[in-house]
Design a protein around this motif. Structure first.
Motif, PDB file in Angstrom:
ATOM      1  N   ARG A   1       0.872  -1.430   0.004  1.00  0.00           N
ATOM      2  CA  ARG A   1      -0.037   0.032  -0.029  1.00  0.00           C
ATOM      3  C   ARG A   1       0.744   1.182   0.029  1.00  0.00           C
ATOM      4  O   ARG A   1       0.512   2.259  -0.520  1.00  0.00           O
ATOM      5  CB  ARG A   1      -0.891  -0.008   1.189  1.00  0.00           C
ATOM      6  CG  ARG A   1      -2.046  -1.029   1.308  1.00  0.00           C
ATOM      7  CD  ARG A   1      -2.692  -1.026   2.413  1.00  0.00           C
ATOM      8  NE  ARG A   1      -4.035  -2.316   2.394  1.00  0.00           N
ATOM      9  CZ  ARG A   1      -4.591  -2.398   3.447  1.00  0.00           C
ATOM     10  NH1 ARG A   1      -4.726  -1.367   4.445  1.00  0.00           N
ATOM     11  NH2 ARG A   1      -5.721  -3.282   3.298  1.00  0.00           N
ATOM     12  N   LEU A   2       2.145   1.350   0.559  1.00  0.00           N
ATOM     13  CA  LEU A   2       2.918   2.413   0.738  1.00  0.00           C
ATOM     14  C   LEU A   2       3.728   2.542  -0.479  1.00  0.00           C
ATOM     15  O   LEU A   2       4.085   3.719  -0.448  1.00  0.00           O
ATOM     16  CB  LEU A   2       3.856   2.390   2.070  1.00  0.00           C
ATOM     17  CG  LEU A   2       3.280   2.373   3.423  1.00  0.00           C
ATOM     18  CD1 LEU A   2       4.099   2.416   4.465  1.00  0.00           C
ATOM     19  CD2 LEU A   2       2.226   3.580   3.446  1.00  0.00           C
ATOM     20  N   GLY A   3       3.936   1.692  -1.164  1.00  0.00           N
ATOM     21  CA  GLY A   3       4.824   1.522  -2.366  1.00  0.00           C
ATOM     22  C   GLY A   3       4.401   2.898  -3.403  1.00  0.00           C
ATOM     23  O   GLY A   3       5.230   3.669  -3.827  1.00  0.00           O
ATOM     24  N   PRO A   4       2.931   2.637  -3.939  1.00  0.00           N
ATOM     25  CA  PRO A   4       2.669   3.793  -4.928  1.00  0.00           C
ATOM     26  C   PRO A   4       2.749   5.417  -4.183  1.00  0.00           C
ATOM     27  O   PRO A   4       3.043   6.210  -5.021  1.00  0.00           O
ATOM     28  CB  PRO A   4       1.098   3.379  -5.085  1.00  0.00           C
ATOM     29  CG  PRO A   4       1.035   2.081  -4.727  1.00  0.00           C
ATOM     30  CD  PRO A   4       1.928   1.774  -3.664  1.00  0.00           C
ATOM     31  N   LEU A   5       2.766   5.323  -3.001  1.00  0.00           N
ATOM     32  CA  LEU A   5       2.936   6.957  -2.494  1.00  0.00           C
ATOM     33  C   LEU A   5       4.412   7.075  -2.656  1.00  0.00           C
ATOM     34  O   LEU A   5       4.694   8.645  -2.752  1.00  0.00           O
ATOM     35  CB  LEU A   5       2.616   6.790  -0.967  1.00  0.00           C
ATOM     36  CG  LEU A   5       1.262   6.424  -0.506  1.00  0.00           C
ATOM     37  CD1 LEU A   5       1.089   6.388   0.990  1.00  0.00           C
ATOM     38  CD2 LEU A   5       0.032   7.539  -1.407  1.00  0.00           C
ATOM     39  N   LEU A   6       5.387   6.256  -2.699  1.00  0.00           N
ATOM     40  CA  LEU A   6       6.672   6.600  -2.911  1.00  0.00           C
ATOM     41  C   LEU A   6       7.295   6.482  -4.391  1.00  0.00           C
ATOM     42  O   LEU A   6       8.293   6.917  -4.721  1.00  0.00           O
ATOM     43  CB  LEU A   6       7.459   5.782  -2.141  1.00  0.00           C
ATOM     44  CG  LEU A   6       7.354   5.816  -0.512  1.00  0.00           C
ATOM     45  CD1 LEU A   6       8.082   4.967   0.337  1.00  0.00           C
ATOM     46  CD2 LEU A   6       7.445   7.200  -0.071  1.00  0.00           C
ATOM     47  N   GLY A   7       6.303   6.156  -5.206  1.00  0.00           N
ATOM     48  CA  GLY A   7       6.424   6.188  -6.725  1.00  0.00           C
ATOM     49  C   GLY A   7       6.993   4.442  -7.052  1.00  0.00           C
ATOM     50  O   GLY A   7       7.561   4.639  -8.076  1.00  0.00           O
ATOM     51  N   TYR A   8       7.000   3.650  -6.269  1.00  0.00           N
ATOM     52  CA  TYR A   8       7.520   2.474  -6.495  1.00  0.00           C
ATOM     53  C   TYR A   8       6.177   1.348  -6.227  1.00  0.00           C
ATOM     54  O   TYR A   8       5.385   1.716  -5.525  1.00  0.00           O
ATOM     55  CB  TYR A   8       8.515   1.996  -5.725  1.00  0.00           C
ATOM     56  CG  TYR A   8       9.964   3.043  -5.910  1.00  0.00           C
ATOM     57  CD1 TYR A   8      10.880   2.604  -6.850  1.00  0.00           C
ATOM     58  CD2 TYR A   8       9.850   4.067  -5.418  1.00  0.00           C
ATOM     59  CE1 TYR A   8      11.817   3.183  -7.192  1.00  0.00           C
ATOM     60  CE2 TYR A   8      10.900   4.941  -5.533  1.00  0.00           C
ATOM     61  CZ  TYR A   8      12.033   4.439  -6.390  1.00  0.00           C
ATOM     62  OH  TYR A   8      12.900   5.170  -6.647  1.00  0.00           O
ATOM     63  N   ASP A   9       6.285   0.068  -6.643  1.00  0.00           N
ATOM     64  CA  ASP A   9       5.454  -0.920  -6.577  1.00  0.00           C
ATOM     65  C   ASP A   9       5.460  -1.271  -4.950  1.00  0.00           C
ATOM     66  O   ASP A   9       4.278  -1.682  -4.774  1.00  0.00           O
ATOM     67  CB  ASP A   9       5.825  -2.276  -7.197  1.00  0.00           C
ATOM     68  CG  ASP A   9       5.829  -1.903  -8.743  1.00  0.00           C
ATOM     69  OD1 ASP A   9       5.155  -1.095  -8.998  1.00  0.00           O
ATOM     70  OD2 ASP A   9       6.476  -2.752  -9.329  1.00  0.00           O
ATOM     71  N   SER A  10       6.211  -1.196  -4.203  1.00  0.00           N
ATOM     72  CA  SER A  10       6.471  -1.385  -2.866  1.00  0.00           C
ATOM     73  C   SER A  10       7.440  -0.571  -2.079  1.00  0.00           C
ATOM     74  O   SER A  10       8.404  -0.006  -2.878  1.00  0.00           O
ATOM     75  CB  SER A  10       6.907  -2.998  -2.468  1.00  0.00           C
ATOM     76  OG  SER A  10       8.104  -3.151  -3.098  1.00  0.00           O
ATOM     77  N   ALA A  11       6.980  -0.338  -0.815  1.00  0.00           N
ATOM     78  CA  ALA A  11       7.956   0.391  -0.136  1.00  0.00           C
ATOM     79  C   ALA A  11       9.311  -0.277   0.137  1.00  0.00           C
ATOM     80  O   ALA A  11      10.331   0.484   0.302  1.00  0.00           O
ATOM     81  CB  ALA A  11       7.110   0.995   1.356  1.00  0.00           C
ATOM     82  N   GLY A  12       9.105  -1.372   0.120  1.00  0.00           N
ATOM     83  CA  GLY A  12      10.463  -2.103   0.277  1.00  0.00           C
ATOM     84  C   GLY A  12      11.392  -2.190  -0.753  1.00  0.00           C
ATOM     85  O   GLY A  12      12.682  -1.830  -0.553  1.00  0.00           O
ATOM     86  N   GLU A  13      10.937  -1.836  -1.945  1.00  0.00           N
ATOM     87  CA  GLU A  13      11.806  -1.708  -3.125  1.00  0.00           C
ATOM     88  C   GLU A  13      12.446  -0.217  -3.008  1.00  0.00           C
ATOM     89  O   GLU A  13      13.460  -0.131  -3.355  1.00  0.00           O
ATOM     90  CB  GLU A  13      10.900  -1.603  -4.389  1.00  0.00           C
ATOM     91  CG  GLU A  13      11.781  -1.461  -5.541  1.00  0.00           C
ATOM     92  CD  GLU A  13      10.644  -1.561  -6.844  1.00  0.00           C
ATOM     93  OE1 GLU A  13      11.285  -1.160  -8.062  1.00  0.00           O
ATOM     94  OE2 GLU A  13       9.406  -1.803  -6.958  1.00  0.00           O
ATOM     95  N   PHE A  14      11.834   0.682  -2.540  1.00  0.00           N
ATOM     96  CA  PHE A  14      12.507   2.044  -2.458  1.00  0.00           C
ATOM     97  C   PHE A  14      13.309   2.160  -1.162  1.00  0.00           C
ATOM     98  O   PHE A  14      14.602   2.614  -1.197  1.00  0.00           O
ATOM     99  CB  PHE A  14      11.148   2.975  -1.906  1.00  0.00           C
ATOM    100  CG  PHE A  14      11.841   4.302  -1.417  1.00  0.00           C
ATOM    101  CD1 PHE A  14      12.369   5.150  -2.303  1.00  0.00           C
ATOM    102  CD2 PHE A  14      11.734   4.666  -0.297  1.00  0.00           C
ATOM    103  CE1 PHE A  14      12.891   6.422  -2.082  1.00  0.00           C
ATOM    104  CE2 PHE A  14      12.126   6.067   0.344  1.00  0.00           C
ATOM    105  CZ  PHE A  14      12.707   6.913  -0.603  1.00  0.00           C
ATOM    106  N   LEU A  15      12.979   1.237  -0.079  1.00  0.00           N
ATOM    107  CA  LEU A  15      14.264   1.044   0.976  1.00  0.00           C
ATOM    108  C   LEU A  15      15.236   0.457   0.642  1.00  0.00           C
ATOM    109  O   LEU A  15      16.374   0.931   1.209  1.00  0.00           O
ATOM    110  CB  LEU A  15      13.472   0.641   2.131  1.00  0.00           C
ATOM    111  CG  LEU A  15      12.248   1.160   2.812  1.00  0.00           C
ATOM    112  CD1 LEU A  15      11.523   0.241   4.113  1.00  0.00           C
ATOM    113  CD2 LEU A  15      12.717   2.335   3.371  1.00  0.00           C
ATOM    114  N   ARG A  16      15.252  -0.530  -0.330  1.00  0.00           N
ATOM    115  CA  ARG A  16      16.423  -1.376  -0.796  1.00  0.00           C
ATOM    116  C   ARG A  16      17.463  -0.466  -1.540  1.00  0.00           C
ATOM    117  O   ARG A  16      18.619  -0.675  -1.558  1.00  0.00           O
ATOM    118  CB  ARG A  16      15.923  -2.390  -1.776  1.00  0.00           C
ATOM    119  CG  ARG A  16      15.851  -3.908  -0.730  1.00  0.00           C
ATOM    120  CD  ARG A  16      15.205  -4.849  -1.698  1.00  0.00           C
ATOM    121  NE  ARG A  16      14.111  -4.919  -2.546  1.00  0.00           N
ATOM    122  CZ  ARG A  16      13.087  -5.029  -2.148  1.00  0.00           C
ATOM    123  NH1 ARG A  16      12.855  -5.590  -0.888  1.00  0.00           N
ATOM    124  NH2 ARG A  16      11.908  -4.826  -2.926  1.00  0.00           N
TER     125      ARG A  16
END
Length: 329
Positions: free
Chosen positions: A98-113
């Motif tokens: 759910r948080l991924g689209p807010l960051l522009g990614y499919d998942s927040a984990g992808e952004f955090l990586r």
């Protein structure tokens, strides 16, 4: 990081080994679709299978609980814990999606990586700052080891590369080293929050952020003993600065209750009997010798006759008259 076929095979074998106490038909049924499932998990995002699904033994316990297959009595507690971890992980995965689209990614984990290298650098800095706080006793943006910024910079130059190298090889660590690394990360995050709070308080109080307090060598002074050039203890001495302001150091802890103010007024030392070099007796004063002054009248004394000089003429003493001699014939 791409998961290889060998890693998937090893994971399946460890899961089957953890289910070795079950009948073969039940074990085969539980692990029948496991390789395909692991392949799908590996293709969804980066990271090892252990990072995504946990240890194979824990995953096997979850399969056992989901199938209703009772294990050994000693493993039931672990099965319940594994089931609770499984449910928690499922909730985290839903929140991650759910948080991924807010960051522009499919998942927040992808952004955090993507932020892992930054965390590795920050972790090295926090580790050096923690060592500086322990050895230097001060929270500062630049760690100080025993009060030296040079040693602090050298510590940073070592801690950050070590942290980056450890982050790149984290997937190679075994179970307990990995857990120890996670515990250390939690400790460093807590220390980072304390460090930010300390720097914020300094900023609010107007104190320079890089200020490093110097220990006052007079904090432990209790009394002052003044000695003259002859090594004698001077009593009732008073100290003043260049503006005539009294200098107050120490406190008369040897005075009786109610006599502290009087001891403060009398001056140093407050406790003469505690003199570090003992009390040297003061000799009694000697009366000054009588010295004639210019205005004193000279005392009467016999005046000596002046000595004859070479220019004075001799004094002739007249002789008494005698009989007059007649003329001679």
């Amino acid at each position: 990081m791409t998961v290889t076929e060998q890693e998937i095979t090893d994971y399946v074998e460890r899961v089957r080994a953890a289910l070795a106490d079950l009948p073969p038909t039940v074990r085969d049924e539980l692990t029948e679709d496991l390789p395909e499932h692991l392949t799908e998990v590996a293709a969804e995002a980066d990271g090892s299978l252990v990072e995504r699904l946990g240890e194979p033994e824990a995953y096997a316990a979850e399969l056992r609980v989901a199938a209703g297959a009772a294990g050994p009595a000693g493993d039931r507690r672990e099965e319940r814990i594994a089931a609770a971890v499984r449910r928690l992980r499922a909730r985290v995965d839903r929140l991650d999606t759910r948080l991924g689209p807010l960051l522009g990614y499919d998942s927040a984990g992808e952004f955090l990586r993507l932020l892992r290298p930054a965390w590795w650098v920050l972790r090295g800095y926090l580790a050096a700052a923690l060592v500086g706080a322990i050895l230097g006793g001060n929270f500062a943006p630049i760690p100080r080891v025993f009060g030296s910024e040079i040693l602090g910079l050298l510590l940073l130059a070592v801690a950050i590369p070590v942290s980056v190298s450890l982050g790149r090889r984290a997937h190679e660590l075994r179970r307990w080293p990995r857990r120890l690394m996670h515990v250390g990360a939690v400790v460093l995050v807590c220390f980072g929050l304390v460090l930010v709070n300390q720097l914020d308080q300094r900023g609010r109080s107007g104190e320079p952020v890089g200020y490093f307090p110097v220990e006052n060598p007079y904090d432990t002074v209790r009394d002052v003993f003044v000695y003259d050039g002859e090594g004698r203890l001077v009593r009732n001495a008073r100290l003043f600065d260049q503006d005539g302001t009294p200098i107050r150091i120490g406190y008369p802890d040897c005075a009786e209750p109610g006599e502290e103010d009087e001891a403060l007024r009398n001056g140093y030392p407050y406790c003469p009997d505690r003199a570090p070099f003992g009390l040297r007796p003061v000799p009694p004063p000697t009366p000054p010798a009588a010295v004639p002054t210019a205005s004193a009248e000279p005392t009467a004394a016999p005046t000596a006759a002046p000595a004859p000089t070479g220019t004075a003429e001799p004094t002739v003493t007249p002789e008494p008259p005698g009989p007059t001699a007649g003329p001679t014939r």
